[in-house]
Design a protein around this motif. Structure first.
Motif, PDB file in Angstrom:
ATOM      1  N   ARG A 130      49.445  31.947  48.088  1.00  0.00           N
ATOM      2  CA  ARG A 130      48.722  31.222  47.041  1.00  0.00           C
ATOM      3  C   ARG A 130      48.434  29.782  47.458  1.00  0.00           C
ATOM      4  NH1 ARG A 130      48.442  33.227  41.926  1.00  0.00           N
ATOM      5  NH2 ARG A 130      48.711  31.163  41.034  1.00  0.00           N
ATOM      6  N   PHE A 146      45.647  28.150  44.968  1.00  0.00           N
ATOM      7  CA  PHE A 146      46.155  28.205  43.595  1.00  0.00           C
ATOM      8  C   PHE A 146      47.403  27.346  43.417  1.00  0.00           C
ATOM      9  CE2 PHE A 146      43.957  32.393  43.896  1.00  0.00           C
ATOM     10  CZ  PHE A 146      42.902  32.018  43.093  1.00  0.00           C
ATOM     11  N   VAL A 168      38.296  31.807  51.935  1.00  0.00           N
ATOM     12  CA  VAL A 168      39.208  32.953  52.028  1.00  0.00           C
ATOM     13  C   VAL A 168      39.145  33.699  50.703  1.00  0.00           C
ATOM     14  CG1 VAL A 168      40.814  31.839  53.623  1.00  0.00           C
ATOM     15  CG2 VAL A 168      41.184  31.616  51.180  1.00  0.00           C
ATOM     16  N   ASN A 169      39.303  35.005  50.745  1.00  0.00           N
ATOM     17  CA  ASN A 169      39.321  35.788  49.514  1.00  0.00           C
ATOM     18  C   ASN A 169      40.625  36.536  49.409  1.00  0.00           C
ATOM     19  OD1 ASN A 169      36.861  34.924  48.629  1.00  0.00           O
ATOM     20  ND2 ASN A 169      35.766  36.749  49.330  1.00  0.00           N
ATOM     21  N   MET A 170      41.000  36.796  48.163  1.00  0.00           N
ATOM     22  CA  MET A 170      42.304  37.384  47.931  1.00  0.00           C
ATOM     23  C   MET A 170      42.142  38.704  47.196  1.00  0.00           C
ATOM     24  SD  MET A 170      45.472  35.333  46.462  1.00  0.00           S
ATOM     25  CE  MET A 170      46.919  36.036  45.766  1.00  0.00           C
ATOM     26  N   ALA A 180      43.125  42.674  39.493  1.00  0.00           N
ATOM     27  CA  ALA A 180      42.365  41.686  38.726  1.00  0.00           C
ATOM     28  C   ALA A 180      40.870  41.995  38.702  1.00  0.00           C
ATOM     29  CB  ALA A 180      42.616  40.273  39.259  1.00  0.00           C
ATOM     30  N   PRO A 197      40.230  26.353  44.906  1.00  0.00           N
ATOM     31  CA  PRO A 197      40.106  27.743  45.383  1.00  0.00           C
ATOM     32  C   PRO A 197      38.663  28.191  45.602  1.00  0.00           C
ATOM     33  CG  PRO A 197      41.645  27.617  43.554  1.00  0.00           C
ATOM     34  CD  PRO A 197      41.089  26.241  43.720  1.00  0.00           C
ATOM     35  N   HIS A 198      37.753  27.748  44.687  1.00  0.00           N
ATOM     36  CA  HIS A 198      36.391  28.299  44.799  1.00  0.00           C
ATOM     37  C   HIS A 198      35.616  27.737  45.983  1.00  0.00           C
ATOM     38  CE1 HIS A 198      35.679  24.715  42.232  1.00  0.00           C
ATOM     39  NE2 HIS A 198      34.514  24.675  42.830  1.00  0.00           N
ATOM     40  N   PHE A 243      44.244  40.820  44.725  1.00  0.00           N
ATOM     41  CA  PHE A 243      45.429  40.593  43.903  1.00  0.00           C
ATOM     42  C   PHE A 243      46.249  41.863  43.763  1.00  0.00           C
ATOM     43  CE2 PHE A 243      42.625  37.179  42.955  1.00  0.00           C
ATOM     44  CZ  PHE A 243      43.422  36.113  42.586  1.00  0.00           C
ATOM     45  N   SER A 247      47.609  42.965  41.107  1.00  0.00           N
ATOM     46  CA  SER A 247      47.173  43.680  39.897  1.00  0.00           C
ATOM     47  C   SER A 247      45.708  44.108  40.013  1.00  0.00           C
ATOM     48  CB  SER A 247      47.334  42.772  38.692  1.00  0.00           C
ATOM     49  OG  SER A 247      46.460  41.668  38.804  1.00  0.00           O
TER      50      SER A 247
END
Lengths: 262, 387
Positions: free
Chosen positions: B73, B78, B103-105, B111, B98-99, B107, B109
Motif C-alpha cells: 500500500r 494509500f 502502478v495498479n493494484m 473491489a 495514488p491516482h 485488491f 476483495s
C-alpha cells in the motif's frame, strides 16, 4: 406455531388498520359530500374539487409548499451527504463525538423550540421573514434526518472501491462522484424523499419562520379549520393523499423492477 | 546467502538465466530505501530496503500482520512512509497521490464496481487516461479474451462466480498497462484446485505481458510456484530474499526454515569446522551430525541443523553406525496419496517428520505403526543455522 390467520390475528389487523385508515377514509368520503356541513351527508358531488381550483389562496399555498419542499429537501440532502461523509470517513478526529451528537440533537429537540430559536435568529439578523426563511429552516431541520439515512448506507459501503478507482487513475473527488455516489444513490434518494415529506408536512416551524406571502399549505389548512372545516379542505387533503400514495407506489414498483434486473 | 558465496553447491532443481538482481549494471524498477511506517506507535514496516527489477515476478511472503500488505500500500500510495524513500523507475514517489502513480493494484476483495458491467469495470482505468472510445473498446475486448471472459462483458459483478470476478479484477488492473501490477492475496478467495490453475495462469500472463508483478501472500506454495524471487517478512522486516529454491534449500534462519515448508530442527554444538564440513554433537544422534557447510563455526558454539522431511530416509533394517543416524519408532503415518509422512518418535522422546514419495504402487515391506526404524540423511541434506 400455528400458521395462517387466526381469529385473533384478523381482529388485531382490523383494529390496527381501522385506527390508521378510518379517519382517512372518512375524509376522502366527505370530500365528495354535496352538503356544506361537514358531518351531514348530502349526496355525491365533486363541486368542492371545482371550487378548490378557483380558490387562489389555497392554490398559492400549495405552490409555495411544493417550492419550499423541493428546495429545502435538495439543500438538506446535499448538506446531509457532506455531514454523513465527514462522520463515516474522517475516522477519529477531535470533537467527533460532539459533532455526531450535535447532528442528531435536532431529531429529539421539540419543534416549538427549534422554530422559536430560528425565529430569534432571523429577527436578530434583521432578515425579513418569508419564503427563504422557511426554506432555510426546513433545510436545517431535515438535514439531520438526511444525514442519518445516508450515514447508515455509507458505513456499509466498501471503501476499497474508492481506493480501486483512485488506483486506476481517478482523482479522489471524481472517485466519490463516479463510484461512491451511484452506490449510495438509493439512500440519497430516500433521504431526499424523507426531507421533502417532512417539509411538506411541517406546521410548527413554518408558523414561526414564515412571513407575508409565504403561507404554506399546512398553515392555510390549519387557519381555515379554526374558522370551521370546509369541504374544500377535505378535497385538497384527498388530493394530497392520492399524490403521496402514487409516489410511494411508484418508488416501490421502481425498486421491484431494479431488483428483478439485478 | 547468495549463490556466489557457496560456489560448490547448485541449489534447487530450477536453473534460470533470468537473474537481474545478480547483475550490478541492472537498474531496479522499484527501490525501497529504509522505509519505515508506523500506525499509532506500532511499527508496521521497519526499515525495509528492497529492489525489484523490470520483468520480475516478486513475492512478499509472511504471516498476517508482518507488514507485507502495508509495504504494498505504500507503493500504491494509500499510505505515506514515516521515513525512507520509494522510487519507481528512478523517480521519487513521495507526495504523489495514488491516482498519479503508474502502478495498479488487484485488491484482495477484488473491489469490483458493483454498479458497472464487466466491460465498464475494465474500461474504468482507460477512461481516466483519456483514451479515445474506439481504442477503449478494442482494449476491453483484448483484455476479455486474455482472461477468457468473452461473452460476459455485459454482466454485472454479482452475476459472476468467484473465479470470474477474480479474472475481471485482474483484467481491470492490467488494462491500463501499468509499469507494475500489485496483487494483494489474489488467490486467497479461490478453492484449492482453482488456485493451483490460476497460479500457472498468472505466471503465463506475466510472461506474455512482460510486466513486473509484485504479489503479497501468506501462502508459501503460491509464492514458491509463481515468483522469481521471494522476500520473507517477519514483524515489519525482511528476513531473507532469494529465489524459491534458495529460500527453501538454504534458509538463513530457523524462522525462514520453519515458515517455508516443513522442517526438523536439531539443536547441537559445533565440534569441528574446516570450511567444507561442520561436525556437530547432538543429544538426538549418538553418532553426531556431519554436514557439508562452508561456514566456519566457532567450536563449542550452539548451532541448529535444519533437515527437510523429504530428505530423511526411513530404514527398517539397521544401517551401519555413523553420523547422521537416529533410531526411533513409528508413531504415526499420514498417507496423502502422492506422499506419505511418517512421524517417528526418537529415543530421546522427540518426534521427527520424514516423508517419502510413493513412487511405487506396491512395496515389499510396508512401514507400519510401532515399527522400529532408523532415520538417516545425506551429508548435504541439511543446513546449519546460527540464528
Amino acid at each position: 406455531m400455528k400458521r395462517g390467520l387466526t381469529t385473533f390475528n384478523i381482529a388485531s389487523l382490523v383494529i390496527g388498520f381501522g385506527f390508521l385508515y378510518l379517519p382517512i377514509v372518512l375524509l376522502v368520503i366527505y370530500s365528495f359530500n354535496a352538503s356544506r356541513l361537514v358531518t351531514v351527508w348530502g349526496g355525491f358531488s365533486t363541486k368542492w374539487y371545482a371550487s378548490l381550483f378557483r380558490n387562489e389562496q389555497l392554490l398559492d399555498a400549495i405552490w409555495v409548499t411544493f417550492r419550499i419542499g423541493l428546495i429545502s429537501a435538495t439543500i438538506a440532502t446535499v448538506l446531509g451527504t457532506f455531514a454523513a461523509v465527514a462522520l463515516v470517513r474522517a475516522g477519529r478526529f477531535k470533537g467527533r463525538t460532539l459533532f455526531s451528537g450535535m447532528i442528531f440533537a435536532p431529531l429529539v429537540m421539540p419543534e416549538v423550540i427549534l422554530g422559536l430559536s430560528l425565529l430569534l435568529l432571523f429577527v436578530s439578523l434583521g432578515l425579513p421573514r418569508g419564503f427563504w426563511t422557511v426554506t432555510v429552516s426546513h433545510a436545517t431541520v431535515t438535514m439531520c434526518y438526511a444525514a442519518v439515512v445516508i450515514q447508515a448506507r455509507l458505513s456499509a459501503f466498501d471503501r476499497q472501491l474508492e481506493e480501486a478507482a483512485q488506483d486506476l487513475g481517478c482523482p479522489p473527488i471524481k472517485a466519490f462522484f463516479a463510484i461512491t455516489l451511484p452506490n449510495i444513490a438509493p439512500a440519497v434518494a430516500a433521504a431526499w424523499m424523507l426531507a421533502f415529506t417532512l417539509s411538506l408536512d411541517d406546521l410548527v416551524i413554518a408558523s414561526f419562520t414564515s412571513g407575508p406571502g409565504s403561507t404554506t399549505l399546512p398553515m392555510r389548512i390549519y387557519s381555515q379549520v379554526r374558522l370551521g372545516v370546509s369541504p374544500e379542505i377535505n378535497a385538497v387533503s384527498t388530493l394530497l393523499i392520492g399524490l403521496v400514495a402514487t409516489g410511494v407506489i411508484a418508488v416501490y414498483l421502481f425498486q421491484m423492477r431494479k431488483r428483478r434486473e439485478a | 546467502m547468495t549463490e556466489r558465496s557457496r560456489p560448490r553447491l547448485n541449489i534447487g532443481a530450477v536453473r534460470s538465466t533470468f537473474a537481474p538482481w545478480a547483475d550490478p549494471a541492472a537498474k531496479p524498477l522499484v527501490r525501497f530505501e529504509n522505509v519505515v511506517k508506523r500506525f499509532d506507535g506500532e511499527t508496521a514496516v521497519n526499515g525495509v530496503s528492497l529492489d525489484i527489477y523490470p520483468g520480475e515476478f516478486f513475492a512478499l511472503l509472511g504471516p498476517s500482520g508482518c507488514g507485507k500488505t502495508t509495504l504494498m500500500r505504500l507503493l500504491a500510495g494509500f499510505e505515506t512512509p514515516d521515513s525512507g524513500r520509494i522510487t519507481l523507475a528512478g523517480e521519487d514517489l513521495a507526495g504523489k497521490p495514488p491516482h498519479q502513480r503508474p502502478v495498479n493494484m488487484m485488491f484482495q476483495s477484488y473491489a469490483l464496481f458493483p454498479h458497472l458491467s464487466v466491460e465498464r469495470n475494465i474500461a474504468f482505468g482507460l477512461k481516466q487516461q483519456g483514451m479515445p472510445k474506439d481504442q477503449i473498446a478494442d482494449r476491453v475486448t483484448e483484455m476479455l479474451a486474455l482472461v477468457r471472459l468473452d461473452g460476459l462483458a455485459r454482466r454485472k459483478p454479482h452475476q459472476l462466480s468467484g473465479g470470474q470476478r477474480q479474472r475481471v479484477a485482474l483484467a481491470r488492473a492490467i488494462a491500463p498497462r501499468p509499469k507494475m501490477l500489485l496483487l494483494d492475496e489474489p488467490l486467497a478467495a479461490l478453492d484449492k484446485k482453482l488456485r493451483e490453475e490460476t497460479q500457472f495462469e498468472l505466471m503465463a500472463l506475466q510472461q506474455q505481458l512482460g510486466m513486473t508483478f509484485l504479489i503479497v501472500t501468506h501462502d508459501q506454495e503460491e509464492a514458491m510456484v509463481t515468483a522469481d524471487r521471494i522476500a520473507v517478512m517477519r514483524s515489519g522486516e525482511i528476513v531473507q530474499i532469494g529465489r524459491p529454491a534458495d529460500v527453501y534449500e538454504a534458509p538463513n534462519s530457523r524462522y525462514v526454515a520453519d515458515f517455508i515448508g516443513d522442517v526438523n530442527i536439531f539443536e547441537g554444538k559445533a565440534e569441528f569446522a574446516d570450511g567444507t564440513t561442520v561436525r556437530m554433537s547432538s543429544p538426538e544422534a549418538p553418532g553426531g551430525f556431519d554436514i557439508v557447510e562452508d561456514d566456519l563455526l566457532d567450536v563449542g558454539s550452539t548451532a541448529w541443523l535444519a533437515v527437510r522431511p523429504e530428505k530423511i530416509e526411513v530404514h527398517l533394517d539397521e544401517p551401519p553406525p555413523g553420523p547422521n543416524r537416529m533410531a526411533g519408532k513409528i508413531e504415526d503415518i499420514g498417507y496423502l496419496g502422492d506422499w506419505t509422512t511418517y512421524l517417528v518418535e526418537l529415543e530421546s522422546g522427540r518426534t521427527i517428520r520424514a516423508a517419502r514419495a510413493n513412487a511405487k504402487r506396491f512395496v515389499d515391506r510396508p512401514v507400519d505403526w510401532d515399527d522400529k526404524v532408523w532415520l538417516t540423511f545425506a551429508r548435504d541434506a541439511g543446513v546449519v543455522l546460527t540464528q
